[in-house]
Enzyme design. Structure first.
Site, PDB file in Angstrom:
ATOM      1  N   ASP A  91      -5.935  -3.769  -2.236  1.00  0.00           N
ATOM      2  CA  ASP A  91      -4.891  -3.409  -1.278  1.00  0.00           C
ATOM      3  C   ASP A  91      -4.117  -4.627  -0.752  1.00  0.00           C
ATOM      4  O   ASP A  91      -4.692  -5.580  -0.239  1.00  0.00           O
ATOM      5  CB  ASP A  91      -5.575  -2.684  -0.107  1.00  0.00           C
ATOM      6  CG  ASP A  91      -4.608  -2.170   0.940  1.00  0.00           C
ATOM      7  OD1 ASP A  91      -3.398  -2.329   0.769  1.00  0.00           O
ATOM      8  OD2 ASP A  91      -5.091  -1.604   1.933  1.00  0.00           O
ATOM      9  N   SER A 126       0.841  -1.196   0.000  1.00  0.00           N
ATOM     10  CA  SER A 126       0.000   0.000   0.000  1.00  0.00           C
ATOM     11  C   SER A 126       0.885   1.259   0.000  1.00  0.00           C
ATOM     12  O   SER A 126       1.735   1.414  -0.869  1.00  0.00           O
ATOM     13  CB  SER A 126      -0.947  -0.040   1.201  1.00  0.00           C
ATOM     14  OG  SER A 126      -1.952   0.930   1.091  1.00  0.00           O
TER      15      SER A 126
END
Length: 384
Positions: A166, A43
């Site tokens: 993610d 991320s």
């Protein structure tokens, strides 16, 4: 340093908490500290890795400070009214062609043929972590995928015949992947403070084990928090048909946690919040406001699976860091106090505070690391 030792770098995400890692890596770049052959990021951690490899200190902070704080990126009031999801595409256009774009060619030159920089992304169907080159031809989609927060970002990121979200869902800190690739010396940058440790001890690991009693207490506490958090929304929306859906979500989530509890050691839910959520209160609001969408679609059920998987995978990572395999040396850099930033909706002053903490942590780590290297070299010389 011993040039024959191979080092890997693993950087945690955490949304705006990534300002801490930005500070650490900017300090590394200033001091020309880069012994790494493998760079891994999840991320926001992947974006920080990209900036570090491309030799662009300040880029990670610039993105977090000047773009993720804008209402165009995320406006909670508009989000709950289904008027505007998190606008990751808008933000990443600035990474591509803004005033401070990511220098892809420079990053590729730095890597050469013997280094790799990889972003962790999650396969939606498998709920499994994969690792893609950050500086590939698909770099834009790779970085967008690793930051595509479930429940907040509605668009599909698709390539290689799969949908991606993610990387924090399945590997909050991609340290285990470094080990799987054969690295025995790993530097980890995390956003969670190691309590009751002096700054000089920050390159060692001292996370306590989660025993059975703690696990049961954690499950009970989490269930109580969920009930308390949902209560006002149950009352508020019961006239609009949401009450049963809220209670169903609560039961399903608690059931999943209980099903997993006999197989795993659960983390302390007070200290480990999903990286893609600002805090527990926002979680309950998201559940309440988005309940119809979540509970009546396969996407909603998948989001709940990913939420549970986040808790499970994060705990597995912490256990790996606490008790690494034999022969593995882990250096963990973490804040000495809790960060002021949240995943989202942090103030610029809090973000800058955490960035400065990162600069300080990077300085202290380098001092301790070089002292350790000098000591080892002296011992080797004396023994020979």
């Amino acid at each position: 340093m011993d040039q024959h030792i191979k080092y890997a770098l693993a950087v945690q995400g955490g949304g705006q908490k990534g300002a801490f890692a930005s500070g650490v890596l900017d300090k590394f770049k200033k001091e020309n500290f880069d012994p790494f052959s493998l760079y891994l990021g999840t991320s926001a951690g992947a974006l920080n890795v990209a900036a570090f490899v491309a030799g662009q200190p300040g880029l990670g902070l610039d993105f977090i400070l000047n773009y993720t704080t804008r209402e165009r990126f995320f406006d909670f009031n508009k989000f709950v009214k289904k008027e505007q999801p998190m606008d990751l595409d808008w933000a990443f256009e600035f990474v591509n062609s803004g005033d401070f774009p990511l220098d892809i060619e420079k990053g590729r030159r730095h890597l050469g043929g013997d280094r790799e920089a990889l972003a962790c992304i999650t396969n939606v169907d498998e709920v499994k972590d994969y690792y893609y080159p950050i500086f590939s031809e698909d770099w834009f989609d790779v970085l967008r995928a690793t930051c595509a927060i479930p429940m907040l970002y509605f668009r599909d990121v698709e390539f290689d015949g799969a949908k991606w979200v993610d990387g924090g869902v399945t590997a909050t800190i991609p340290v285990e992947e470094a080990y799987r690739r054969g690295f025995k010396n790993i530097v980890v940058i995390s956003t969670e403070p190691m309590s009751q440790q002096s700054a000089a001890d920050q390159i060692t690991v001292a996370t306590p084990r989660v025993e059975e009693a703690d696990k049961e207490q954690g499950i009970g506490r989490f269930r109580q928090e969920l009930e308390e958090g949902l209560a006002p929304y149950v009352d508020k929306y019961k006239l609009h048909g949401h009450r049963d859906k809220l209670l169903d979500f609560q039961k399903q989530f608690s059931k999943k946690i209980e099903e997993l509890s006999h197989e795993i050691k659960l983390p302390n839910f007070d200290s480990v919040a999903p990286e893609w959520l600002p805090d527990k209160d926002t979680l309950t609001q998201l559940v309440a406001q988005q309940q119809q969408r979540l509970m009546q679609t396969s996407t909603g059920n998948k989001n709940m699976d990913m939420l549970v998987q986040h808790y499970v995978s994060h705990n597995a990572v912490r256990q790996f860091i606490q008790t690494p395999p034999e022969g593995v040396t882990l250096h963990e850099i973490s804040p000495t106090v809790p960060l002021k930033s949240k995943g989202l909706m942090s103030s610029k002053s809090d973000i800058l505070h955490d960035y400065e903490l990162g600069l300080l942590a990077g300085t202290e780590f380098l001092e301790a690391f070089h002292q350790e290297q000098s000591k080892n070299k002296l011992e080797q010389t004396q023994s020979s």
